[in-house]
Design a protein around this motif. Sequence first.
Motif, PDB file in Angstrom:
ATOM      1  N   THR A   1       0.859  -1.173   0.000  1.00 30.37           N
ATOM      2  CA  THR A   1       0.000   0.000   0.000  1.00 30.37           C
ATOM      3  C   THR A   1       0.902   1.231   0.000  1.00 30.37           C
ATOM      4  N   LEU A   2       0.305   2.385  -0.156  1.00 32.78           N
ATOM      5  CA  LEU A   2       1.089   3.622  -0.167  1.00 32.78           C
ATOM      6  C   LEU A   2       1.819   3.809   1.160  1.00 32.78           C
ATOM      7  N   ASP A   3       1.140   3.574   2.271  1.00 31.12           N
ATOM      8  CA  ASP A   3       1.784   3.712   3.584  1.00 31.12           C
ATOM      9  C   ASP A   3       2.926   2.709   3.748  1.00 31.12           C
ATOM     10  N   GLN A   4       2.698   1.476   3.327  1.00 34.27           N
ATOM     11  CA  GLN A   4       3.743   0.453   3.415  1.00 34.27           C
ATOM     12  C   GLN A   4       4.929   0.816   2.520  1.00 34.27           C
ATOM     13  N   MET A   5       4.655   1.361   1.346  1.00 33.41           N
ATOM     14  CA  MET A   5       5.718   1.763   0.420  1.00 33.41           C
ATOM     15  C   MET A   5       6.548   2.894   1.032  1.00 33.41           C
ATOM     16  N   ASN A   6       5.876   3.866   1.643  1.00 36.00           N
ATOM     17  CA  ASN A   6       6.588   4.969   2.286  1.00 36.00           C
ATOM     18  C   ASN A   6       7.466   4.462   3.428  1.00 36.00           C
ATOM     19  N   GLU A   7       6.931   3.548   4.230  1.00 36.36           N
ATOM     20  CA  GLU A   7       7.692   2.984   5.346  1.00 36.36           C
ATOM     21  C   GLU A   7       8.884   2.171   4.832  1.00 36.36           C
ATOM     22  N   ALA A   8       8.665   1.354   3.799  1.00 33.38           N
ATOM     23  CA  ALA A   8       9.739   0.533   3.234  1.00 33.38           C
ATOM     24  C   ALA A   8      10.829   1.415   2.630  1.00 33.38           C
ATOM     25  N   THR A   9      10.440   2.477   1.969  1.00 29.71           N
ATOM     26  CA  THR A   9      11.405   3.390   1.367  1.00 29.71           C
ATOM     27  C   THR A   9      12.229   4.088   2.449  1.00 29.71           C
ATOM     28  N   ALA A  10      11.586   4.494   3.531  1.00 27.77           N
ATOM     29  CA  ALA A  10      12.305   5.142   4.636  1.00 27.77           C
ATOM     30  C   ALA A  10      13.266   4.156   5.304  1.00 27.77           C
ATOM     31  N   THR A  11      12.822   2.919   5.496  1.00 27.78           N
ATOM     32  CA  THR A  11      13.679   1.902   6.114  1.00 27.78           C
ATOM     33  C   THR A  11      14.876   1.611   5.223  1.00 27.78           C
ATOM     34  N   ARG A  12      14.640   1.498   3.922  1.00 25.58           N
ATOM     35  CA  ARG A  12      15.753   1.262   2.998  1.00 25.58           C
ATOM     36  C   ARG A  12      16.763   2.406   3.089  1.00 25.58           C
ATOM     37  N   ALA A  13      16.302   3.634   3.150  1.00 24.37           N
ATOM     38  CA  ALA A  13      17.197   4.785   3.253  1.00 24.37           C
ATOM     39  C   ALA A  13      18.022   4.718   4.545  1.00 24.37           C
ATOM     40  N   GLU A  14      17.403   4.297   5.636  1.00 25.50           N
ATOM     41  CA  GLU A  14      18.123   4.159   6.904  1.00 25.50           C
ATOM     42  C   GLU A  14      19.181   3.058   6.809  1.00 25.50           C
ATOM     43  N   LEU A  15      18.817   1.929   6.202  1.00 22.77           N
ATOM     44  CA  LEU A  15      19.770   0.831   6.039  1.00 22.77           C
ATOM     45  C   LEU A  15      20.957   1.255   5.175  1.00 22.77           C
ATOM     46  N   ILE A  16      20.674   1.959   4.109  1.00 24.02           N
ATOM     47  CA  ILE A  16      21.734   2.432   3.211  1.00 24.02           C
ATOM     48  C   ILE A  16      22.641   3.420   3.943  1.00 24.02           C
ATOM     49  N   ALA A  17      22.062   4.316   4.729  1.00 19.39           N
ATOM     50  CA  ALA A  17      22.873   5.287   5.473  1.00 19.39           C
ATOM     51  C   ALA A  17      23.788   4.578   6.469  1.00 19.39           C
ATOM     52  N   LEU A  18      23.281   3.562   7.154  1.00 13.19           N
ATOM     53  CA  LEU A  18      24.101   2.813   8.108  1.00 13.19           C
ATOM     54  C   LEU A  18      25.206   2.029   7.390  1.00 13.19           C
ATOM     55  N   ALA A  19      24.871   1.420   6.267  1.00 13.47           N
ATOM     56  CA  ALA A  19      25.885   0.691   5.496  1.00 13.47           C
ATOM     57  C   ALA A  19      26.939   1.658   4.953  1.00 13.47           C
ATOM     58  N   ASP A  20      26.509   2.848   4.525  1.00 11.41           N
ATOM     59  CA  ASP A  20      27.460   3.857   4.052  1.00 11.41           C
ATOM     60  C   ASP A  20      28.399   4.286   5.175  1.00 11.41           C
ATOM     61  N   GLU A  21      27.863   4.360   6.394  1.00 10.55           N
ATOM     62  CA  GLU A  21      28.687   4.699   7.552  1.00 10.55           C
ATOM     63  C   GLU A  21      29.796   3.657   7.738  1.00 10.55           C
ATOM     64  N   ILE A  22      29.450   2.386   7.557  1.00  9.49           N
ATOM     65  CA  ILE A  22      30.431   1.301   7.660  1.00  9.49           C
ATOM     66  C   ILE A  22      31.446   1.398   6.521  1.00  9.49           C
ATOM     67  N   ALA A  23      30.956   1.687   5.332  1.00  9.33           N
ATOM     68  CA  ALA A  23      31.827   1.736   4.155  1.00  9.33           C
ATOM     69  C   ALA A  23      32.818   2.892   4.205  1.00  9.33           C
TER      70      ALA A  23
END
Length: 178
Positions: A85-107
Amino acid sequence: MKTYFKVLGLAGLLAFSIPAMAQLSSKTEVATPELAAQREELKKQVTQGYLDIKNSLVKSDSAGASKAALAFTTSLKKFKFKKLTLDQMNEATATRAELIALADEIAKTQKINQQRKALGKLSAKFWPIAAKFKPENMPLFQQVCPMTGETWLSDVKEIQNPYYPKNMLTCGEVKASL
């Protein structure tokens, strides 16, 4: 005036046909075994990327953790969300951005203690959605360090603590499994 009605008629026709084509397109996309296999391979890459970060930190290999974090980020960016759903898509997109930011911190750092701190945050964010990324026939275990309360994911039950590998490599316990 005739031109106006022609344009209006064409716009109406497009308004009805585009959603129908999109719906038809999404139905055929899900139905093909090739796309399902590609999606499964991408899920494997995302999960393995995380595991490679964790395993590098078990070995105290900061360069390996950086390289694995880049691979994790690349595969995560390619992953497409389905049937949300739109809400689920927004939440998934935000979570992906957080995961990418944390992985970038490691990198971006070669300081192993900073990488381990980021792994703790990454693990806490990744576990709730791990079932969506976990490839078929691949068990995942959430493990916890009793000294710090930090968690990590592993594909084996055997404890290999990425936070204290030199002093307490086997210190920890399985908290949950998928």
